[in-house]
Design a protein around this motif. Structure first.
Motif, PDB file in Angstrom:
ATOM      1  N   MET A  99      -2.116  -3.535 -14.516  1.00  0.00           N
ATOM      2  CA  MET A  99      -2.230  -2.947 -15.856  1.00  0.00           C
ATOM      3  C   MET A  99      -1.186  -1.853 -16.060  1.00  0.00           C
ATOM      4  SD  MET A  99      -6.410  -2.798 -16.070  1.00  0.00           S
ATOM      5  CE  MET A  99      -6.445  -1.807 -17.556  1.00  0.00           C
ATOM      6  N   ASN A 100      -0.788  -1.190 -14.955  1.00  0.00           N
ATOM      7  CA  ASN A 100       0.245  -0.156 -15.030  1.00  0.00           C
ATOM      8  C   ASN A 100       1.648  -0.705 -14.795  1.00  0.00           C
ATOM      9  OD1 ASN A 100      -1.643   1.864 -15.508  1.00  0.00           O
ATOM     10  ND2 ASN A 100      -1.873   2.379 -13.326  1.00  0.00           N
ATOM     11  N   GLY A 101       1.726  -2.013 -14.604  1.00  0.00           N
ATOM     12  CA  GLY A 101       3.030  -2.617 -14.362  1.00  0.00           C
ATOM     13  C   GLY A 101       3.596  -2.287 -13.002  1.00  0.00           C
ATOM     14  N   GLU A 102       2.740  -2.092 -12.000  1.00  0.00           N
ATOM     15  CA  GLU A 102       3.181  -1.675 -10.673  1.00  0.00           C
ATOM     16  C   GLU A 102       2.825  -2.730  -9.633  1.00  0.00           C
ATOM     17  OE1 GLU A 102       2.409   3.095 -11.452  1.00  0.00           O
ATOM     18  OE2 GLU A 102       1.013   1.911 -10.238  1.00  0.00           O
ATOM     19  N   THR A 103       3.522  -2.698  -8.513  1.00  0.00           N
ATOM     20  CA  THR A 103       3.208  -3.560  -7.379  1.00  0.00           C
ATOM     21  C   THR A 103       2.703  -2.756  -6.186  1.00  0.00           C
ATOM     22  OG1 THR A 103       5.504  -3.452  -6.628  1.00  0.00           O
ATOM     23  CG2 THR A 103       4.903  -5.297  -8.061  1.00  0.00           C
ATOM     24  N   GLY A 104       2.624  -1.470  -6.331  1.00  0.00           N
ATOM     25  CA  GLY A 104       2.112  -0.611  -5.277  1.00  0.00           C
ATOM     26  C   GLY A 104       0.668  -0.227  -5.542  1.00  0.00           C
ATOM     27  N   ILE A 105      -0.139  -0.147  -4.477  1.00  0.00           N
ATOM     28  CA  ILE A 105      -1.545   0.236  -4.582  1.00  0.00           C
ATOM     29  C   ILE A 105      -1.683   1.690  -4.135  1.00  0.00           C
ATOM     30  CG2 ILE A 105      -3.901  -0.266  -3.829  1.00  0.00           C
ATOM     31  CD1 ILE A 105      -2.672  -2.475  -5.494  1.00  0.00           C
ATOM     32  N   LEU A 155       0.835  -1.200   0.000  1.00  0.00           N
ATOM     33  CA  LEU A 155       0.000   0.000   0.000  1.00  0.00           C
ATOM     34  C   LEU A 155       0.873   1.255   0.000  1.00  0.00           C
ATOM     35  CD1 LEU A 155      -2.764  -0.999   2.572  1.00  0.00           C
ATOM     36  CD2 LEU A 155      -2.856  -1.128   0.076  1.00  0.00           C
ATOM     37  N   SER A 156       0.431   2.243  -0.741  1.00  0.00           N
ATOM     38  CA  SER A 156       1.171   3.505  -0.813  1.00  0.00           C
ATOM     39  C   SER A 156       1.160   4.197   0.556  1.00  0.00           C
ATOM     40  CB  SER A 156       0.538   4.421  -1.868  1.00  0.00           C
ATOM     41  OG  SER A 156       1.141   5.689  -1.852  1.00  0.00           O
ATOM     42  N   PRO A 157       2.304   4.804   0.966  1.00  0.00           N
ATOM     43  CA  PRO A 157       2.362   5.463   2.296  1.00  0.00           C
ATOM     44  C   PRO A 157       1.380   6.615   2.441  1.00  0.00           C
ATOM     45  CG  PRO A 157       4.560   5.140   1.373  1.00  0.00           C
ATOM     46  CD  PRO A 157       3.592   4.826   0.281  1.00  0.00           C
ATOM     47  N   ASP A 158       1.024   7.261   1.309  1.00  0.00           N
ATOM     48  CA  ASP A 158       0.133   8.418   1.414  1.00  0.00           C
ATOM     49  C   ASP A 158      -1.345   8.032   1.365  1.00  0.00           C
ATOM     50  OD1 ASP A 158       0.082   7.551  -1.165  1.00  0.00           O
ATOM     51  OD2 ASP A 158       0.324   9.537  -2.082  1.00  0.00           O
ATOM     52  N   LEU A 159      -1.623   6.735   1.437  1.00  0.00           N
ATOM     53  CA  LEU A 159      -2.999   6.252   1.350  1.00  0.00           C
ATOM     54  C   LEU A 159      -3.754   6.578   2.654  1.00  0.00           C
ATOM     55  CD1 LEU A 159      -5.087   4.639  -0.296  1.00  0.00           C
ATOM     56  CD2 LEU A 159      -4.172   2.569   0.729  1.00  0.00           C
ATOM     57  N   ASP A 160      -4.865   7.303   2.534  1.00  0.00           N
ATOM     58  CA  ASP A 160      -5.672   7.672   3.702  1.00  0.00           C
ATOM     59  C   ASP A 160      -6.698   6.572   3.964  1.00  0.00           C
ATOM     60  OD1 ASP A 160      -7.012   8.840   5.731  1.00  0.00           O
ATOM     61  OD2 ASP A 160      -7.683  10.602   4.606  1.00  0.00           O
ATOM     62  N   MET A 161      -6.256   5.483   4.605  1.00  0.00           N
ATOM     63  CA  MET A 161      -7.129   4.340   4.846  1.00  0.00           C
ATOM     64  C   MET A 161      -8.178   4.644   5.911  1.00  0.00           C
ATOM     65  SD  MET A 161      -7.735   1.331   3.712  1.00  0.00           S
ATOM     66  CE  MET A 161      -6.246   0.781   2.897  1.00  0.00           C
ATOM     67  N   ASP A 162      -7.858   5.529   6.888  1.00  0.00           N
ATOM     68  CA  ASP A 162      -8.808   5.839   7.953  1.00  0.00           C
ATOM     69  C   ASP A 162     -10.073   6.484   7.397  1.00  0.00           C
ATOM     70  OD1 ASP A 162      -7.085   4.823   9.825  1.00  0.00           O
ATOM     71  OD2 ASP A 162      -6.173   6.755  10.312  1.00  0.00           O
ATOM     72  N   TYR A 163      -9.922   7.384   6.425  1.00  0.00           N
ATOM     73  CA  TYR A 163     -11.085   8.036   5.806  1.00  0.00           C
ATOM     74  C   TYR A 163     -11.937   6.993   5.083  1.00  0.00           C
ATOM     75  CZ  TYR A 163     -13.824  11.277   2.961  1.00  0.00           C
ATOM     76  OH  TYR A 163     -14.859  11.968   2.363  1.00  0.00           O
ATOM     77  N   LEU A 164     -11.263   6.092   4.354  1.00  0.00           N
ATOM     78  CA  LEU A 164     -11.968   5.047   3.601  1.00  0.00           C
ATOM     79  C   LEU A 164     -12.777   4.165   4.554  1.00  0.00           C
ATOM     80  CD1 LEU A 164     -12.380   3.517   0.883  1.00  0.00           C
ATOM     81  CD2 LEU A 164     -10.336   2.202   1.440  1.00  0.00           C
ATOM     82  N   ILE A 165     -12.177   3.779   5.672  1.00  0.00           N
ATOM     83  CA  ILE A 165     -12.841   2.902   6.630  1.00  0.00           C
ATOM     84  C   ILE A 165     -14.016   3.607   7.301  1.00  0.00           C
ATOM     85  CG2 ILE A 165     -12.525   1.686   8.829  1.00  0.00           C
ATOM     86  CD1 ILE A 165      -9.612   1.170   7.926  1.00  0.00           C
ATOM     87  N   ALA A 166     -13.825   4.879   7.630  1.00  0.00           N
ATOM     88  CA  ALA A 166     -14.858   5.600   8.377  1.00  0.00           C
ATOM     89  C   ALA A 166     -16.044   6.005   7.519  1.00  0.00           C
ATOM     90  CB  ALA A 166     -14.227   6.831   9.038  1.00  0.00           C
ATOM     91  N   GLU A 167     -15.812   6.414   6.282  1.00  0.00           N
ATOM     92  CA  GLU A 167     -16.860   7.019   5.464  1.00  0.00           C
ATOM     93  C   GLU A 167     -17.648   6.027   4.610  1.00  0.00           C
ATOM     94  OE1 GLU A 167     -17.853  10.108   5.587  1.00  0.00           O
ATOM     95  OE2 GLU A 167     -16.415  10.483   7.196  1.00  0.00           O
ATOM     96  N   PHE A 168     -17.098   4.877   4.342  1.00  0.00           N
ATOM     97  CA  PHE A 168     -17.773   3.943   3.417  1.00  0.00           C
ATOM     98  C   PHE A 168     -18.122   2.652   4.165  1.00  0.00           C
ATOM     99  CE2 PHE A 168     -15.194   6.697   0.758  1.00  0.00           C
ATOM    100  CZ  PHE A 168     -16.100   7.081  -0.227  1.00  0.00           C
TER     101      PHE A 168
END
Length: 714
Positions: A670-676, A637-650
């Motif tokens: 599809m973007n050739g990446e391993t980071g979300i 997971l990307s370090p700048d990912l705001d998971m708390d907002y996602l968990i609280a609001e949805f």
């Protein structure tokens, strides 16, 4: 070649020489008698020739092979003499020339019945018609056993007689080689010689049956749905019978009688594995059984013939042959019980004759869990295993109703791979049940891949499920303490879509290592008119026989609160519901129903459940666990990912969270990446919410949370 086969074919030079010499002397005297009759010699010369011929015939019958044949088939002197004369005319066709001019019907292919009857002992002391009635009628042992072939039954005295092919071949001097000593030439499609190996599981499971004597003069009927289990049981019971025969050779005083020098031979077991459809095929089966009997001498013959009743009802030849086998004390006959067919009038006379005049011994191979546990334990002990132990044997026996051959096959396969732990054996049993299951459109057979440890559940739901599992694990003890308690277990799982109802059902099956049947009741509801009720009955029977977990999905499609009947389709549906309700109540296993709305289920039906478990949307704490455990190890997971907002609001269901994570991983690949990144999750989130037409407000929540996707240059 086995020792028994050597006794049949007599390769010893002394026996061959004595028989060959006796046959030559009898052939010469028969030829001389024919010439004496043809030349119309004096009565004294004819009488002298007849006397010499009868002396030579009796000398032949005293040779070892003919003595064994007479004893094994329980033939009288007249019967074995008739057989010997026909055999010799067949062995030496030139003998017919000496009698060819005596009457018009001595033309072959064999000697006439009238001529043979005049050449056996007692022929000149009785009238020929009386002898013919006893020796050549269809109920004669020679005809019933297939030893003698009558070529024109319409003209009994003028008909030509020959011995059967198997008998003629076995009376020769040449011993069989290779597989010929085990298999029946030209008849392998009907009869197979079974090995003498005994399944230790069968021996342990059916100990009580061994106290019931095996009938020699009668039928031994075995009730089982598996032909392999019937055969396995027959092996075990024959082994036990042999030990009983050996023990009987010693007198109670400890004195050993004369039979000690000739101890009982092991039984020779043959299996009838095809049903004849024509008269010629019936004759082939009869001749194959005759050949098996000749192979078995001096040992007794055992025939496992599952379809004996149906085959004999369809053939007069086999009907007479079966009657002969039943009354032959050298044959042990095993078959499945009689099941009345459509042509009851035709069947009734033959069936009544057998059931009222023949002793019948019945063996029921339906097994209890303790019997199966004895079978598993016997397999463990034969392999000298300490683990699995008796407790593991009880677990396997309780959960998997396998037959003794199935148990042996599963265990030996796993043991050969050093995978004989309880867990490995449970998985192997599940796979074996799956491989032998016929599938149809009403249900999907599932081998569980989940357990409760794979799920994130609220404490209340987890506690309720663990209670259900405890009821199953301790139900024998519960039944002992509370005899009126139900042996089956019924539970309703209800809640919004995607909250884990189906996964929980699979996890319960996985915890118990039982198969799972998923039934979509919406499909059932649309098919009541026709064959659906019959298919449902078959499904219940199959699931119950496998101790499977039954999951009926979308239960409200059938068990919803119903209004008044307005059409014929409604009437059929109500009949279907009544049948389903009745069958569910008697189901002895775990039965689960799932629905999105408990309020749609009829209140009267709700009272029938052992448990009603609500699956609601996860709270914030559970969503936190779900979001942090859903990602594959190969993605970060990307370090700048705001998971708390996602968990609280949805407020999302577990299924929705899984779908979003899966789609976000796809966007990364599809973007050739391993980071979300947050934008990828936002895009996946929008796709998921669009399924429910969440509209403008959901889009604004996502837009406020989304951040741009970093480029590769960044």
């Amino acid at each position: 070649m086995s020792e028994t086969d050597q006794l049949v074919y007599f390769p010893e030079n002394s026996d061959n020489h004595l028989q060959h010499q006796a046959e030559q002397q009898l052939a010469e005297s028969l030829y001389d008698l024919g010439l004496t009759l043809a030349n119309q010699e004096s009565p004294e010369e004819i009488q002298e020739a007849q006397k010499k011929q009868l002396i030579n015939l009796r000398n032949l019958l005293k040779t070892r092979k003919w003595t064994l044949i007479s004893g094994h088939f329980s033939l009288s002197e007249s019967e074995v003499a008739l057989l010997a004369v026909v055999y010799l005319f067949q062995l030496e066709p030139d003998l017919l020339s000496a009698y060819a001019g005596l009457n018009w019907y001595e033309r072959g292919p064999g000697v006439s019945a009238e001529r043979v009857l005049s050449l056996i002992p007692g022929a000149h002391d009785s009238d020929l018609p009386a002898m013919k009635t006893g020796l050549l009628m269809p109920d004669s042992p020679l005809i019933q056993a297939g030893l003698l072939i009558c070529h024109d039954p319409v003209n009994p005295l003028s008909q030509s007689l020959t011995v059967s092919g198997p008998f003629f071949a076995r009376m020769g001097y040449q011993a069989p080689t290779g597989d010929q000593s085990r298999n029946i030439p030209d008849a392998n499609s009907w009869l197979i010689r079974e090995s003498d190996a005994v399944n230790p599981a069968s021996r342990a499971m059916f100990t009580e049956h061994f106290r019931q004597p095996v009938l020699r003069l009668g039928l031994n009927q075995i009730s089982s749905s598996e032909s392999d289990e019937i055969l396995s049981f027959v092996h075990a019971i024959l082994e036990n019978q042999l030990m009983s025969d050996i023990n009987q050779t010693e007198e109670p005083t400890g004195q050993v009688d004369e039979r000690e020098n000739n101890p009982p031979e092991p039984y020779r077991l043959w299996m009838v594995h095809s049903s004849p459809q024509t008269k010629d095929e019936a004759i082939m089966l009869q001749q194959a059984c005759l050949d098996a009997a000749l192979h078995s001498i001096p040992a007794d013959l055992a025939i496992c013939w599952p379809s004996l009743w149906q085959d004999s009802l369809n053939s007069d030849i086999l009907r007479r042959f079966v009657w002969y086998l039943i009354h032959h004390d050298k044959v042990l006959l095993f078959c499945e019980p009689y099941h009345r067919g459509e042509e009851e009038d035709r069947d009734s006379v033959w069936v009544e004759e057998i059931t009222h005049r023949v002793a019948i011994s019945d063996y029921d191979l339906s097994c209890s869990a303790p019997q199966r546990a004895s079978g598993w334990l016997a397999l463990f002990q034969q392999a000298n295993l300490i683990h699995p132990d008796q407790h593991d044997a009880c677990v396997l026996a309780e959960r998997y109703p396998l037959s003794a051959p199935e148990m042996q096959w599963v265990f030996e396969k796993q043991h050969a791979q050093n995978k004989d732990s309880l867990d490995a054996l449970q998985k192997a049993c599940l796979q074996h049940i799956h491989s032998g299951t016929q599938h149809h459109g009403l249900a999907t057979f599932v081998i569980p891949r989940l357990t409760l440890s794979d799920m994130i559940l609220p404490a209340g739901i987890l506690e309720a499920i663990e209670e259900l599992l405890a009821r199953i694990n301790h139900r024998d003890a519960i039944r002992t303490l509370l005899p009126t308690s139900s042996f089956g277990l019924h539970a309703l799982l209800w809640g919004p879509p995607g909250t884990g109802k189906s996964m929980a059902a699979e996890a319960m099956a996985g915890e118990l290592c039982l198969p799972l049947y998923k039934v979509n009741l919406a499909n059932v509801a649309s098919k009541w008119i026709g064959e659906t009720e019959k298919h449902l009955a078959q499904l219940f029977e199959r699931a119950e026989s496998q101790h499977a977990v039954l999951l009926f999905d979308e239960a409200d499609a059938i068990f919803a609160k119903r209004s008044e009947v307005e059409s014929s389709h409604d009437r059929h549906a109500n009949l279907g519901v009544s049948f389903l309700l009745q069958r569910m109540e008697t189901y002895q296993g775990i039965l689960l129903l799932s629905t999105n709305f408990k309020s749609n289920i009829d209140d009267a039906f709700l009272r029938r459940f052992t448990s009603v478990i609500e699956f609601g949307l996860p709270d914030k704490a559970l969503r936190h666990q779900l979001w942090h455990q859903v990602w594959p190890d190969t993605f970060r997971l990307s370090p700048d990912l705001d998971m708390d907002y996602l968990i609280a609001e949805f407020e999302l269901s577990p299924s929705q969270i899984y779908n979003i994570a899966e789609r976000a991983c796809l966007f990364a690949m599809m973007n050739g990446e391993t980071g979300i990144h947050q934008s990828q999750i936002a895009k996946a989130l929008k796709c998921e919410l669009d399924k429910q037409s969440s509209g403008f407000m959901a889009a604004r929540h996502i837009a406020g949370w989304q951040t741009p996707v970093p480029t590769k240059s960044q």
